[in-house]
Design a protein around this motif. Structure first.
Motif, PDB file in Angstrom:
ATOM      1  N   UNK A  65       0.859  -1.180   0.000  1.00  0.00           N
ATOM      2  CA  UNK A  65       0.000   0.000   0.000  1.00  0.00           C
ATOM      3  C   UNK A  65       0.897   1.232   0.000  1.00  0.00           C
ATOM      4  N   UNK A  66       0.605   2.128  -0.935  1.00  0.00           N
ATOM      5  CA  UNK A  66       1.472   3.278  -1.171  1.00  0.00           C
ATOM      6  C   UNK A  66       0.691   4.570  -0.947  1.00  0.00           C
ATOM      7  N   UNK A  67       1.220   5.439  -0.095  1.00  0.00           N
ATOM      8  CA  UNK A  67       0.613   6.757   0.136  1.00  0.00           C
ATOM      9  C   UNK A  67       1.012   7.676  -1.014  1.00  0.00           C
ATOM     10  N   UNK A  73      -4.781   5.104   0.182  1.00  0.00           N
ATOM     11  CA  UNK A  73      -3.514   4.563  -0.312  1.00  0.00           C
ATOM     12  C   UNK A  73      -3.737   3.793  -1.608  1.00  0.00           C
ATOM     13  N   UNK A  74      -2.769   3.871  -2.501  1.00  0.00           N
ATOM     14  CA  UNK A  74      -2.829   3.114  -3.745  1.00  0.00           C
ATOM     15  C   UNK A  74      -2.414   1.674  -3.493  1.00  0.00           C
ATOM     16  N   UNK A  75      -3.022   0.744  -4.245  1.00  0.00           N
ATOM     17  CA  UNK A  75      -2.730  -0.681  -4.120  1.00  0.00           C
ATOM     18  C   UNK A  75      -1.731  -1.069  -5.202  1.00  0.00           C
ATOM     19  N   UNK A  76      -0.595  -1.604  -4.782  1.00  0.00           N
ATOM     20  CA  UNK A  76       0.460  -1.985  -5.715  1.00  0.00           C
ATOM     21  C   UNK A  76       0.713  -3.484  -5.589  1.00  0.00           C
ATOM     22  N   UNK A 121     -12.494   2.221  -6.448  1.00  0.00           N
ATOM     23  CA  UNK A 121     -13.844   1.678  -6.561  1.00  0.00           C
ATOM     24  C   UNK A 121     -14.383   1.433  -5.164  1.00  0.00           C
ATOM     25  N   UNK A 122     -15.514   2.058  -4.851  1.00  0.00           N
ATOM     26  CA  UNK A 122     -16.143   1.926  -3.539  1.00  0.00           C
ATOM     27  C   UNK A 122     -15.124   2.234  -2.444  1.00  0.00           C
ATOM     28  N   UNK A 123     -14.809   1.253  -1.591  1.00  0.00           N
ATOM     29  CA  UNK A 123     -13.870   1.480  -0.493  1.00  0.00           C
ATOM     30  C   UNK A 123     -12.433   1.134  -0.861  1.00  0.00           C
ATOM     31  N   UNK A 124     -12.236   0.627  -2.073  1.00  0.00           N
ATOM     32  CA  UNK A 124     -10.890   0.264  -2.504  1.00  0.00           C
ATOM     33  C   UNK A 124     -10.162   1.488  -3.041  1.00  0.00           C
ATOM     34  N   UNK A 125      -8.877   1.565  -2.719  1.00  0.00           N
ATOM     35  CA  UNK A 125      -8.071   2.655  -3.241  1.00  0.00           C
ATOM     36  C   UNK A 125      -7.726   2.433  -4.696  1.00  0.00           C
ATOM     37  N   UNK A 126      -7.084   3.400  -5.337  1.00  0.00           N
ATOM     38  CA  UNK A 126      -6.703   3.238  -6.750  1.00  0.00           C
ATOM     39  C   UNK A 126      -5.628   2.166  -6.900  1.00  0.00           C
TER      40      UNK A 126
END
Length: 503
Positions: A65-67, A73-76, A121-126
């Motif tokens: 997870x990247x700030x 946070x973005x999901x990597x 999407x919804x509660x998911x980060x980019x």
């Protein structure tokens, strides 16, 4: 006003511009094929490049997870990481090997460059990737790799070889590039001009990545207008129609630099407040938002969305055929496959899609329908993957998510049903209200106000009147009723009144 007549193979781009929303529609053979929308209040992340900070690494989920400074946070995913193996004698930037954990290359607190590949999407980060790309009109720069690659849409082998050699001579050693199909249509000077432009842009980004403190936005993806011209305006497009003088001048200027032969195809229609209506596109978009889509034969498709996937059901409907049962089913499924490919692209449905075709006994018939579906999806830039058909007539399709779906743009979840498509019946709500009412009366309440939606309240009155006739509610109990159209139909309110009439 009627839409302009179009030739059978005609492609058009319609840019409808107003102060609140910009809409771009790709029209093929008179039908809308792709829709892209940008609202004035909308913030888009896809394509943006950030210098982010790794907040956590979850080996069990193979993600980090990247700030990036955008709230969530973005999901990597591990598969989207690029690491420096130069000290090990490897390439400058390489993808993680299968099953490999990114540490010690990437740790919590590491500052890394990422590009957003999917919107939240919804509660998911980019969703993010470390495999950066910078698209131009004729080329795509690959800062994370080296080499020259050619689009599969190139037709001429001689021009393909020439472009490859041209780019090899001029591309910097530390960068890679993809030649898009449009580079086949223009001269070498224009291709090299586009290369110089995106390389210069990358050098600016590279410099900023080296000196800034994370988290920070380094480069923003271009506006809808620029993206659409870059990605959709091709030689096979007969005209680009727009109703904004300002954007018309901007597009002409943009094309005159990169692809001058396309600038003459831009057409301005001023004082036309709704180009979508002029070209009969509003009706098509409304039909694309419908759950049911009718086919010319009388058969129909049903589209349903769940949390995990989209389902599409094929029904014969009014189509009774003219010969054998097998022929009727085969032709219905074939017609459905063609329309499904069109609807999936138009609606921009992403993720897992399950298509329930009408059962076919012969394997050759099933193979034919799968083949038709695959062929019809070749023009879809999201590159759907079509799996084979089961004996039950089910086909699984996986399609890359490329932004918000059409129904996500033009509609929202119903506040009454919560997206389920159903609500509680008036009888169910009335019986719940009766149960609550009897509990209040048993607790000593004497004067009560019952509020509900009109048709629900009417049913409550009927049920409660029976209790009064049977003596379950005594004569000393005063009940008041109030219609409340602002209450959801699945809800009601029961409040106690003081003897002066106040609540």
């Amino acid at each position: 006003m009627k839409a302009d007549t179009q030739s059978p193979s005609n492609k058009q781009l319609i840019f409808d511009i107003n102060p609140y929303r910009k809409t771009v529609v790709l029209v093929e053979n008179g039908r809308a094929s792709e829709v892209h929308v940008e609202c004035s209040s909308e913030k888009r992340l896809v394509g943006n490049i950030y210098r982010g900070v790794v907040q956590s690494i979850l080996p069990g989920m193979s993600v980090a997870f990247v700030d990036i400074g955008e709230g969530k946070n973005a999901i990597l995913h591990y598969r989207d990481m690029r690491i420096d193996r130069s000290r090990e004698g490897g390439g400058r930037h390489e993808q993680l090997r299968r099953g490999e954990v990114p540490t010690p290359y990437i740790k919590v607190g590491s500052e890394i460059a990422v590009q957003i590949s999917k919107e939240p999407i919804n509660n998911k980060g980019p969703k993010a990737t470390m495999e950066l790309t910078l698209p131009g009109h004729t080329l795509v720069l690959l800062p994370s790799t080296t080499g020259v690659f050619i689009s599969k849409r190139f037709h001429g082998d001689e021009r393909k070889s020439h472009i490859k050699e041209l780019l090899r001579e001029h591309i910097p050693d530390d960068l890679g590039v993809i030649a898009r199909s449009e580079s086949e249509q223009i001269d070498d000077e224009s291709v090299l001009s586009d290369l110089d432009s995106i390389v210069s842009r990358w050098r600016d980004i590279e410099r900023d990545l080296g000196i800034c403190r994370a988290p920070k936005l380094i480069w923003s993806e271009e506006s809808l207008i620029s993206r659409s011209v870059r990605d959709l305006m091709r030689s096979d497009v007969s005209e680009l129609v727009i109703n904004s003088r300002q954007e018309y001048d901007y597009i002409r200027e943009l094309l005159s630099v990169s692809t001058p032969h396309l600038a003459e195809k831009v057409k301005l229609i001023e004082n036309e407040y709704d180009l979508l209506e002029r070209y009969n596109l509003n009706k098509q978009l409304s039909e694309a938002l419908s759950r049911r889509v009718w086919l010319k034969s009388g058969a129909y498709l049903v589209f349903d969305r769940t949390e995990a996937l989209y389902s599409i059901d094929v029904n014969t409907g009014k189509n009774v055929g003219t010969s054998s049962v097998r022929s009727t089913i085969l032709e219905t499924n074939r017609e459905a496959a063609i329309e499904i490919a069109h609807q999936i692209r138009l609606r921009n449905i992403g993720g897992i899609i399950i298509i329930d075709f009408i059962d076919m006994e012969k394997q050759e018939d099933r193979d034919l329908i799968v083949s038709v579906l695959r062929e019809e999806m070749l023009s879809d830039t999201a590159k759907p993957e079509v799996c084979g058909m089961t004996k039950l007539g089910l086909v699984e399709v996986a399609r890359r998510r490329t932004g918000t779906s059409l129904d996500g743009i033009y509609s929202e979840e119903c506040p009454c049903c919560g997206g389920s498509g159903t609500i509680l019946s008036p009888d169910t709500v009335a019986l719940r209200a009766r149960r609550r009412l009897m509990m209040r009366i048993a607790g000593g309440s004497k004067r009560l106000l019952i509020s509900a939606y009109p048709d629900v309240l009417a049913r409550i009155k009927e049920i409660v009147s029976l209790d009064m006739v049977c003596g379950r509610i005594g004569d000393d109990i005063e009940l008041n009723f109030r219609n409340d159209v602002f209450l959801p139909r699945s809800e009601f309110e029961i409040k106690e009144l003081n003897f002066n009439g106040s609540k």
